[in-house]
Design an enzyme around this catalytic site. Structure first.
Site, PDB file in Angstrom:
ATOM      1  N   ARG A 205     -18.297   6.891   8.882  1.00 57.34           N
ATOM      2  CA  ARG A 205     -17.062   7.474   8.348  1.00 57.34           C
ATOM      3  C   ARG A 205     -16.768   8.774   9.089  1.00 57.34           C
ATOM      4  O   ARG A 205     -15.632   9.071   9.438  1.00 57.34           O
ATOM      5  CB  ARG A 205     -17.159   7.725   6.835  1.00 57.34           C
ATOM      6  CG  ARG A 205     -15.971   8.560   6.332  1.00 57.34           C
ATOM      7  CD  ARG A 205     -15.759   8.554   4.820  1.00 57.34           C
ATOM      8  NE  ARG A 205     -16.968   8.526   4.036  1.00 57.34           N
ATOM      9  CZ  ARG A 205     -17.832   9.539   3.897  1.00 57.34           C
ATOM     10  NH1 ARG A 205     -17.603  10.702   4.494  1.00 57.34           N
ATOM     11  NH2 ARG A 205     -18.913   9.400   3.158  1.00 57.34           N
TER      12      ARG A 205
ATOM     13  N   TYR B 266      10.990   4.999   7.733  1.00 55.81           N
ATOM     14  CA  TYR B 266      10.210   3.872   7.266  1.00 55.81           C
ATOM     15  C   TYR B 266      10.139   3.925   5.730  1.00 55.81           C
ATOM     16  O   TYR B 266       9.843   4.980   5.156  1.00 55.81           O
ATOM     17  CB  TYR B 266       8.815   3.945   7.888  1.00 55.81           C
ATOM     18  CG  TYR B 266       7.904   2.862   7.429  1.00 55.81           C
ATOM     19  CD1 TYR B 266       8.133   1.537   7.803  1.00 55.81           C
ATOM     20  CD2 TYR B 266       6.819   3.131   6.613  1.00 55.81           C
ATOM     21  CE1 TYR B 266       7.311   0.524   7.362  1.00 55.81           C
ATOM     22  CE2 TYR B 266       5.979   2.120   6.177  1.00 55.81           C
ATOM     23  CZ  TYR B 266       6.236   0.817   6.556  1.00 55.81           C
ATOM     24  OH  TYR B 266       5.425  -0.187   6.131  1.00 55.81           O
TER      25      TYR B 266
ATOM     26  N   ASP C 277       7.107  11.262  13.557  1.00 54.54           N
ATOM     27  CA  ASP C 277       6.629   9.880  13.558  1.00 54.54           C
ATOM     28  C   ASP C 277       7.132   9.249  14.859  1.00 54.54           C
ATOM     29  O   ASP C 277       8.323   8.996  15.016  1.00 54.54           O
ATOM     30  CB  ASP C 277       7.168   9.145  12.321  1.00 54.54           C
ATOM     31  CG  ASP C 277       6.614   7.720  12.198  1.00 54.54           C
ATOM     32  OD1 ASP C 277       6.273   7.123  13.246  1.00 54.54           O
ATOM     33  OD2 ASP C 277       6.557   7.197  11.066  1.00 54.54           O
TER      34      ASP C 277
ATOM     35  N   LYS D  16       1.962  -1.070  15.366  1.00 55.77           N
ATOM     36  CA  LYS D  16       3.189  -1.459  16.042  1.00 55.77           C
ATOM     37  C   LYS D  16       2.971  -1.473  17.558  1.00 55.77           C
ATOM     38  O   LYS D  16       2.160  -2.236  18.040  1.00 55.77           O
ATOM     39  CB  LYS D  16       4.315  -0.524  15.597  1.00 55.77           C
ATOM     40  CG  LYS D  16       4.346  -0.275  14.069  1.00 55.77           C
ATOM     41  CD  LYS D  16       4.657  -1.491  13.236  1.00 55.77           C
ATOM     42  CE  LYS D  16       4.458  -1.287  11.741  1.00 55.77           C
ATOM     43  NZ  LYS D  16       5.130  -0.148  11.163  1.00 55.77           N
TER      44      LYS D  16
HETATM   45  C1  LIG Z   1       4.966   0.656   9.954  1.00 61.38           C
HETATM   46  C2  LIG Z   1       5.379   2.070   9.995  1.00 61.38           C
HETATM   47  C3  LIG Z   1       4.675   3.056   9.282  1.00 61.38           C
HETATM   48  C4  LIG Z   1       3.507   2.713   8.380  1.00 61.38           C
HETATM   49  O1  LIG Z   1       2.418   2.230   9.075  1.00 61.38           O
HETATM   50  P1  LIG Z   1       1.355   1.152   8.482  1.00 61.38           P
HETATM   51  O2  LIG Z   1       0.460   0.932   9.637  1.00 61.38           O
HETATM   52  O3  LIG Z   1       2.131  -0.051   8.062  1.00 61.38           O
HETATM   53  O4  LIG Z   1       0.693   1.807   7.320  1.00 61.38           O
HETATM   54  C5  LIG Z   1       5.083   4.369   9.426  1.00 61.38           C
HETATM   55  N1  LIG Z   1       6.130   4.703  10.197  1.00 61.38           N
HETATM   56  C6  LIG Z   1       6.842   3.786  10.880  1.00 61.38           C
HETATM   57  C7  LIG Z   1       8.006   4.217  11.710  1.00 61.38           C
HETATM   58  C8  LIG Z   1       6.504   2.443  10.791  1.00 61.38           C
HETATM   59  O5  LIG Z   1       7.230   1.540  11.461  1.00 61.38           O
END
Ligand SMILES: *Cc1c(COP(=O)(O)O)cnc(C)c1O
Length: 384
Positions: free
Chosen positions: A54, A107, A179, A204
């Site tokens: 961890r 998101y 983000d 992604k």
């Molecule tokens: C998918 C996504 C998230 C969240 O991520 P997870 O891996 O699904 O927890 C946050 N920001 C954006 C822009 C996303 O597309």
């Protein structure tokens, strides 16, 4: 176009940063250290600093060093999901009574984290259209500790001027969080533009193959990076070794994938632009996009995400999604395969009725790296 602030080129770092050949075997790729604990040579005698996975794991360390190098930050940290990364970040930099400015297009899960989870812990937020930096300034309060930006945003592909908002946030003593999931560090480097922390859903584009869920934080500053690392261990939402290895593997081809995602998206946009049933297109590469100039200044190319509205309302949009074949109907984005979805009923159902509600006739596509002609033909068929 942003300058990469690295001693080596981006693609070189993507393949090599944090990934020296294994000293014992010469393995050219970091092994999956599927292990929880490490033998100590006498009490406290750690070999290489590892005591419990961890706290740190060698496969995760390789990914974390690579992430830091790609974003040009001092510290990278890998988490079990994008939302786990966000939660750890927010509960590190915010305390009860603090305020945060969040975007009006984001998101859905990020908004839910603020509205349903953090609000119960005494953190308040205001929603601003971050595409207009002066609206961010107007939303600041004496208690504002952070400004959150998503650019390009999900699902309306809004573009926020990172450098301008960084200045506004810093003038109020607040941190700027970006983000960077939609752009990836190949197309955009927020830390070089003044952001303090970058957030990723590595699920992604970073992973890129729709086979892993993961998240990341990269801090510009070593002190904040240390604090985040402390909370990563204290809160425990770490990436497992196999997941870290998958993301690291995906990152090696990030540059070539993003180039192809971007050029395929341009062909899809060309189809949509001449289609009579399409009433509006959201893509930062279009000269008609309200912040196209900002996108051209801070991004290397415009990415693989495209949203559009269709004539005939919600039912027509749903039918386009249902008729597509090569574009797989599904949530998520950023994989090599093309995806299509109806944000109002799928990814953004949780923001219905809020300031983040999306148009009912909206369709979102994640343009993959298949042959562009096949993608254009499939979407043309789905629209007719
Ligand atoms: C998918 C996504 C998230 C969240 O991520 P997870 O891996 O699904 O927890 C946050 N920001 C954006 C822009 C996303 O597309």
């Amino acid at each position: 176009m942003t300058e990469h602030q690295h001693p080596q080129g981006f693609e070189t770092l993507a393949i090599h940063a944090g990934q020296e050949a294994d000293p014992r075997t010469g393995a050219v790729v970091p092994p999956i250290y599927q292990v929880s604990t490490y033998k100590q040579d006498g009490v406290g005698g750690l070999r290489g600093g590892y005591e419990y996975s961890r706290s740190a794991n060698p496969t995760r360390t390789a990914l974390e060093e690579c992430l830091a190098a790609l974003e040009g930050g001092q510290r990278g940290l890998a988490f079990a999901s994008g939302l786990a990364a966000e939660d750890t970040l927010l509960r590190t930099i915010l305390a009860p009574g603090d305020h945060i400015v969040i975007p009006n297009d984001a998101y859905g899960g990020t908004f839910r984290l603020f509205s349903k989870v953090l609000s119960r812990w005494g953190v308040s937020f205001d929603v601003a259209d971050t595409q207009h930096p002066e609206q961010v300034r107007a939303a600041l309060k004496p208690t504002t500790k952070a400004v959150w930006v998503e650019t390009p945003s999900n699902p309306l592909l809004g573009i926020t001027d990172i450098a301008a908002v960084a200045q506004i946030a810093h003038s109020a003593g607040a941190l700027l969080v970006v983000d960077n999931t939609f752009a990836s560090p190949y197309l955009q480097q927020p830390l070089a533009l003044g952001a303090d922390v970058v957030v990723h859903s590595t699920t992604k584009y970073m992973g890129g193959h729709s086979d892993v869920v993961g998240g990341a934080l990269v801090a510009a500053d070593a002190g904040l990076g240390e604090e985040l690392a402390y909370h990563q261990n204290a809160m425990g939402a770490v990436s497992g070794p196999f997941d870290a290895w998958l993301v690291l593997r995906g990152i090696k081809t990030l540059g070539v994938r993003m180039d192809r995602h971007s050029s395929n998206a341009e062909q899809i946009v060309a189809l949509l632009s001449r289609h009579p049933k399409v009433t509006q297109i959201f893509y930062p590469g279009l000269a008609t996009h309200a912040n196209h100039e900002v996108a051209a200044k801070q991004m290397k190319a415009f990415g693989g995400m495209v949203s559009f509205r269709v004539e005939g309302g919600e039912q027509a949009a749903v039918e386009v999604c249902n008729r597509a074949k090569l574009f797989t109907l599904g949530e998520s984005l950023g994989g090599v395969e093309s995806l299509i979805e109806h944000p109002g009923r799928m990814t953004h159902a949780s923001v219905a009725g809020s300031l983040l509600e999306v148009p009912a006739d909206l369709v979102r596509v994640s343009v993959g790296i298949e042959s562009a002609d096949d993608l254009v033909a499939d979407l043309a068929r789905a629209l007719n």
